[in-house]
Design a protein around this motif. Structure first.
Motif, PDB file in Angstrom:
ATOM      1  N   ALA A 141     -13.434  14.216  -3.882  1.00 58.30           N
ATOM      2  CA  ALA A 141     -12.255  13.419  -3.518  1.00 58.30           C
ATOM      3  C   ALA A 141     -11.930  12.390  -4.590  1.00 58.30           C
ATOM      4  N   ALA A 151      -0.379  19.518  -3.406  1.00 58.39           N
ATOM      5  CA  ALA A 151       0.071  18.635  -2.335  1.00 58.39           C
ATOM      6  C   ALA A 151       0.531  17.285  -2.875  1.00 58.39           C
ATOM      7  N   SER A 152       0.073  16.943  -4.087  1.00 59.33           N
ATOM      8  CA  SER A 152       0.461  15.673  -4.718  1.00 59.33           C
ATOM      9  C   SER A 152       1.716  15.800  -5.568  1.00 59.33           C
ATOM     10  N   PRO A 172      -0.257  17.600   6.426  1.00 57.55           N
ATOM     11  CA  PRO A 172      -0.431  18.202   5.102  1.00 57.55           C
ATOM     12  C   PRO A 172       0.904  18.604   4.491  1.00 57.55           C
ATOM     13  N   PRO A 180     -10.291  23.394  -4.230  1.00 60.22           N
ATOM     14  CA  PRO A 180     -10.325  21.953  -3.927  1.00 60.22           C
ATOM     15  C   PRO A 180      -9.463  21.120  -4.862  1.00 60.22           C
ATOM     16  N   ASP A 218      -5.346  22.720  -4.548  1.00 61.72           N
ATOM     17  CA  ASP A 218      -4.684  22.361  -3.291  1.00 61.72           C
ATOM     18  C   ASP A 218      -4.236  20.897  -3.315  1.00 61.72           C
ATOM     19  N   PHE A 219      -5.096  20.032  -3.823  1.00 58.66           N
ATOM     20  CA  PHE A 219      -4.781  18.609  -3.861  1.00 58.66           C
ATOM     21  C   PHE A 219      -3.677  18.316  -4.872  1.00 58.66           C
ATOM     22  N   TRP A 220      -3.789  18.895  -6.064  1.00 61.21           N
ATOM     23  CA  TRP A 220      -2.760  18.681  -7.077  1.00 61.21           C
ATOM     24  C   TRP A 220      -1.390  19.130  -6.569  1.00 61.21           C
ATOM     25  N   ARG A 253     -10.434  14.231  -7.653  1.00 60.57           N
ATOM     26  CA  ARG A 253      -9.062  14.675  -7.399  1.00 60.57           C
ATOM     27  C   ARG A 253      -8.075  13.512  -7.465  1.00 60.57           C
ATOM     28  N   GLU A 254      -8.423  12.416  -6.800  1.00 62.55           N
ATOM     29  CA  GLU A 254      -7.508  11.283  -6.746  1.00 62.55           C
ATOM     30  C   GLU A 254      -7.324  10.651  -8.120  1.00 62.55           C
TER      31      GLU A 254
END
Length: 291
Positions: free
Chosen positions: A256, A62-63, A4, A55, A58-60, A259-260
């Motif tokens: 998912a 990490a991206s 991560p 959700p 966190d993804f944004w 987010r992607e």
């Protein structure tokens, strides 16, 4: 095994706002490393707060995005009731909250150890869910009938999750009585935006059914992209949090996908030479665009 991406997150960071009645509290999240980070300012849905939507955030983060999340006055954490004299104008205060963040980006980034000087102030996006999507859309050019234009040229792109549609006869009697500001116009929404709608999002606020949530796509000028999620209700699979009670259609695979695609979309707009938007359809939904 994928390691991560380490992230920084600090809350609350407080911006003085004496005319607001409560100072503005903001959560700031960003990757622990990297420079020239693009920015997302995110507006939460009714009664949520800066601590919601992990959700997504966190993804944004990490991206590679820095994310700023205000707590609006309608948050259940602030207990501003309809009896409060500020209540009728909360919709306007919400927009002002986002603008206040943009006006104070240098102050906010300096409050997070290790973040100052690492943001790209030329690549700013706005996003929101439900009422937050309507709030965000005003900075992209959408209007409110009878109100002044609140477009902010600093915003380059948007992602609008479950954004309410047009008002008037399209509203339910309850919405028409209690939410008169729900009268958006989309003709001026000229900025690039991704609209995300669920084909089972049958809102009590409208008499039109799930297609009401696609108005921002169909009634605004290009360029726009619409992601329609099959079987999704208002939470779009669970965007507002992990295992939260308001999620009626929990689906990690759907989250998912959202987010992607949202990351791919924002990168395609903010970095058009480097990241073309992937528009392949999925069994979970369909994508259409107008250029």
């Amino acid at each position: 095994m994928t390691v991560p991406t380490p992230i920084l997150s600090l809350a609350p960071v407080t911006l003085p706002a004496p005319e607001r009645g409560d100072d503005l509290q903001v959560r700031i999240s960003a990757p622990a490393t990297g420079d020239q980070l693009p920015i997302i300012v995110f507006s939460h849905g009714f009664s949520q707060s800066m601590n919601s939507y992990a959700p997504l955030v966190d993804f944004w983060t990490a991206s590679g995005f820095a994310v700023f999340q205000p707590t609006h006055l309608d948050s259940r954490t602030l207990n501003v009731t309809p009896a409060d004299p500020r209540y009728p104008n909360i919709w306007r205060t919400r927009v002002e909250d986002l603008t206040r963040i943009l006006d104070n980006l240098e102050v906010l980034e300096a409050a997070v150890p290790g973040l100052a000087g690492r943001l790209d102030h030329t690549r700013i996006a706005v996003a929101g869910h439900s009422w937050g999507a309507q709030t965000a859309s005003t900075l992209l050019g959408a209007g409110v009938v009878g109100e002044a234009d609140m477009t902010d040229p600093r915003i380059k792109a948007g992602v609008l999750f479950a954004i309410p549609g047009t008002g008037g006869a399209d509203l339910s009697p309850f919405a028409a009585e209690n939410f008169p500001f729900m009268s958006p116009t989309f003709e001026g929404l000229t900025a690039p935006a991704l609209i995300v709608a669920g084909d089972k999002d049958d809102s009590p606020l409208s008499v039109r059914g799930p297609e009401w949530f696609t108005d921002a796509y169909h009634l605004s000028p290009a360029p726009k992209t619409l992601l329609t999620l099959f079987g999704a209700e208002h939470s779009l699979g669970g965007l507002s949090g992990y295992l939260v009670t308001e999620t009626t259609d929990e689906d990690p695979a759907r989250v998912a996908l959202v987010r992607e695609l949202s990351v791919n979309y924002l990168r395609s707009v903010l970095y058009p030479a480097d990241a073309p938007l992937a528009v392949d359809n999925s069994p979970l939904g369909t994508v259409e665009s107008k250029r």
